[in-house]
Motif scaffolding. Structure first.
Motif: not given
Ligand SMILES: NC(=O)c1ccc[n+]([C@@H]2O[C@H](COP(=O)([O-])OP(=O)(O)OC[C@H]3O[C@@H](n4cnc5c(N)ncnc54)[C@H](O)[C@@H]3O)[C@@H](O)[C@H]2O)c1
Length: 264
Positions: A232-234, A249-253
């Protein structure tokens, strides 16, 4: 926390572990939220709780694979909230295990509709409102399964990879309207979906769910799954003005999982 008092946010899958965390974080940051899920009682409970805490909340039971329901939700949300400038697509199902020889067409088609077509439909019907609002942003919750595949998770991986391509096209095509689009690729997140995946994998391998969970967690360099609030923060950052030049963009977490080469 980012100030989202100007945000008018559509969240799908709002009763799920990740969707609920996103809805709660947005509401706490001052956003007005429109929540969609297929589970009516859970949705009503969440909406009542957020309203009681002072948030502006619209909620509607929606099957996001059905165009008429999606269209009606986007229109009623825009009317109830005054406008729409953020869309977060979180609906996804892992109830689709099987390799290419096993997987029935009906499961393949249902997975495409629920996991992928839903994100297209939501964007298709939300963007006219977002354009009218002067721009905004879309976040699609994909998965690290969109970047690399697990055995017998073909249909799920196909939808999550396609979601990344959908996000790139949305970013390219909607930039002229001031709309950004990004994707988030989580590894395992502490939700009921992961519990379900663990049960399925355990049944496939004749190990207990507890053993399966321990083995699975130990594969992560950080030694743990991600918490829904960390996703959620991201998402809130990606929907904030601080991310105003981040699109496509895509963000890996994933606690480092996709950085690791298997050693066995
Ligand atoms: N939990 C994880 O480990 C993990 C990892 C990577 C990616 N993801 C992705 O994150 C997203 C959210 O996952 P989650 O763990 O919160 O899942 P979840 O199962 O907890 O929540 C999914 C929600 O979507 C709703 N839903 C299902 N079908 C629907 C439909 N047709 N119309 C409307 N609502 C519907 C469900 O009722 C549920 O509330 C999914 O897209 C999932 O693929 C999850």
């Amino acid at each position: 926390m980012h100030d989202h008092s100007g945000s008018r946010v559509l969240v799908t899958g709002a009763c799920g572990g990740i969707g609920e965390a996103i809805a709660r974080r947005f509401a706490a940051a001052g956003a007005a939220v429109a929540l969609a899920d297929i589970r009516g009682p859970e949705l009503a409970t969440l909406a009542a709780e957020l309203s009681a805490s002072g948030a502006t909340v619209h909620h509607q039971v929606v099957d996001v694979g059905e165009e008429a329901a999606v269209q009606a939700f986007c229109a009623s949300a825009a009317s109830e909230l005054g406008s729409v400038n953020q869309l977060v697509n979180t609906v996804g199902s892992v109830d689709n295990m099987g390799d290419v020889a096993e997987l029935p067409l009906a499961v393949w088609e249902r997975t495409l509709r629920v996991n992928l077509t839903s994100a297209y439909l939501m964007a298709h019907h939300a963007t006219p409102f977002m354009i009218a609002a002067g721009g905004g942003s879309i976040v699609n919750i994909s998965s690290i399964s969109g970047l690399a595949n697990q055995a017998r998770m073909m249909a799920y991986s196909v939808t999550k990879a396609a979601m990344l391509a959908l996000t790139r096209s949305e970013a390219i095509d909607l930039a002229r309207h001031g709309i950004r689009a990004n994707a988030v690729c989580p590894g395992s997140v502490e939700t009921s979906l992961v519990d379900e995946a663990i049960q399925l994998m355990a049944a496939e391998t004749d190990r207990s769910p507890e053993e399966t969970r321990r083995d699975w967690e130990s594969e992560y360099p950080t030694g743990r799954f991600t918490q829904p609030n960390e996703i959620a923060d991201l998402v809130l950052f990606l929907c904030s003005p601080q991310a105003s030049n981040i699109t496509g963009a895509s963000f890996v977490i994933d606690g480092g999982l996709t950085s690791l080469l298997a050693e066995r």
